[in-house]
Design an enzyme around this catalytic site. Structure first.
Site: not given
Ligand code: UDP
Length: 348
Positions: A133, A158, A162
């Site tokens: 992302s 979160y 990544k």
């Protein structure tokens, strides 16, 4: 790509009943790949398989289990010995929830990746494409962001999963020269398949802008809150790079092609996947109203904690290396999102 050359490949798509996963399965099947999906259905519905079949005429193989479970992952690879490549979407993805449940996010997102990487070694699966992302860039100092733009410390567990997953893949590839991984750094995926048979189905109140807009337009929500109009942007609202989900799905097919046909420069690579254009929240809202002709109640409220001001991609490296480019316009993408919402809600 010639269809016949690709017929024998079986691609494991984890999270293949999810939003981006389902669109990618369709594009893979359209190119002649055989697909097997693994999904625990924690954030998607089994009926997605019916809809994929309606679009492509082919029902993908499906196994329901949690990739964080090592023995089940082993059992899968023993059963499916023809898997040549993995596209790994399955992960938790709600930024706010990750702040409240960090351990669940770290365990699920990191362990499932590590189980898959171990399986690549053990079962001789040489290739993986991973969903990363643009969150890894944080608020960049210069725009647009290239792949060389430094990553910044993540704003949420979160986002951190990544960044850590990218590092795990980099180190894994360094230690295993015969194995190859590509991380695709998505910007903001929106829209739905033109068939209106698959699209984004958020559980509960949507966090993301476009599902909130379409649900408000459909009458499910009273009004859209625009989070902040005092940013340092032309109209004061925040800017993102919104990428059509079908364009994004196609980027995965070209990444698979690059891996299978040995076109990689190194055995760990990463690419931005965006359009190269930034749009503000207000521009997007106005485009939605213009292309759909629908009323949309909205009001400006304060900034949302953790939001960055502006980001959009420099896509030149990915365009040149992958031979891929986003094709759909913002207007047609917003229209596809609205058609999908109407279809889901049974509106005419
Ligand atoms: N946004 C908004 N109202 C909403 C949801 C999002 O104004 O109900 C804004 C948000 O502040 C951000 C942009 O829309 O500037 C994109 O938000 P989204 O959550 O879709 O993506 P992300 O913030 O992860 O880039």
């Amino acid at each position: 790509m010639k269809k016949t050359e690709l017929m024998a490949k079986q691609i494991l798509v984890t999270g293949g009943t999810g939003y981006i996963g389902s669109h990618t399965v369709v594009e893979l099947q359209n190119q002649g790949f055989e697909v097997v999906i693994v999904d625990n259905l924690s954030n998607s519905q089994i009926e997605v398989l019916d809809n994929i079949e309606k679009i492509t005429g082919i029902r993908p193989a499906f196994e329901q289990f949690d990739l964080a479970e090592r023995d089940k992952t082993d059992g899968f690879f023993q059963k499916y010995s023809n898997v040549e490549a993995i596209i790994h979407f399955a992960a938790y993805k709600a930024v706010g929830e990750s702040v409240d449940k960090p351990l669940e996010y770290y365990r699920n997102n990191l362990v499932s990746l590590m189980n898959l990487l171990e399986s690549m070694k053990k079962y001789d699966v040489k290739h993986m494409v991973f969903s990363s992302s643009c969150t890894v860039y944080g608020q960049p100092e210069t725009l647009p962001v290239t792949e060389q733009t430094p990553r910044q410390e993540a704003e949420s567990p979160y986002g951190n999963t990544k960044a850590i997953c990218e590092d795990i893949m980099r180190d894994f590839c360094k230690a295993n020269e015969a194995l190859n991984c590509i991380a695709l750094r998505y910007f903001n995926p929106i829209g739905a398949h033109e068939s209106t048979l698959i699209g984004e189905l958020p559980v509960g109140v949507p966090n993301n802008l476009v599902p909130f807009i379409t649900q408000t337009a459909a009458g499910l929500r009273k009004e859209l809150s625009i989070f902040g109009d005092d940013y340092d942007t032309p109209d004061g609202t925040a800017i993102r790079d919104y990428i059509n989900v079908v364009d994004l799905a196609k980027a995965h097919v070209v990444a698979i092609d690059r891996l299978l046909n040995d076109k990689t420069k190194q055995n760990y690579e990463y690419f931005n996947v965006g359009t190269g254009d930034g749009y503000s929240v207000m521009q997007l809202v106005k485009s939605f109203i213009k292309v759909t002709g629908v009323e949309l109640n909205y009001k400006v409220v304060g900034r949302r904690t953790g939001d960055i001001e502006k980001i959009w991609a420099d896509t030149s490296y990915g365009n040149a290396e992958l031979g891929w480019k986003a094709e759909k316009t913002l207007d047609e993408t917003l229209l596809s999102a609205w058609k999908w919402e109407k279809n889901v809600r049974g509106l005419s």
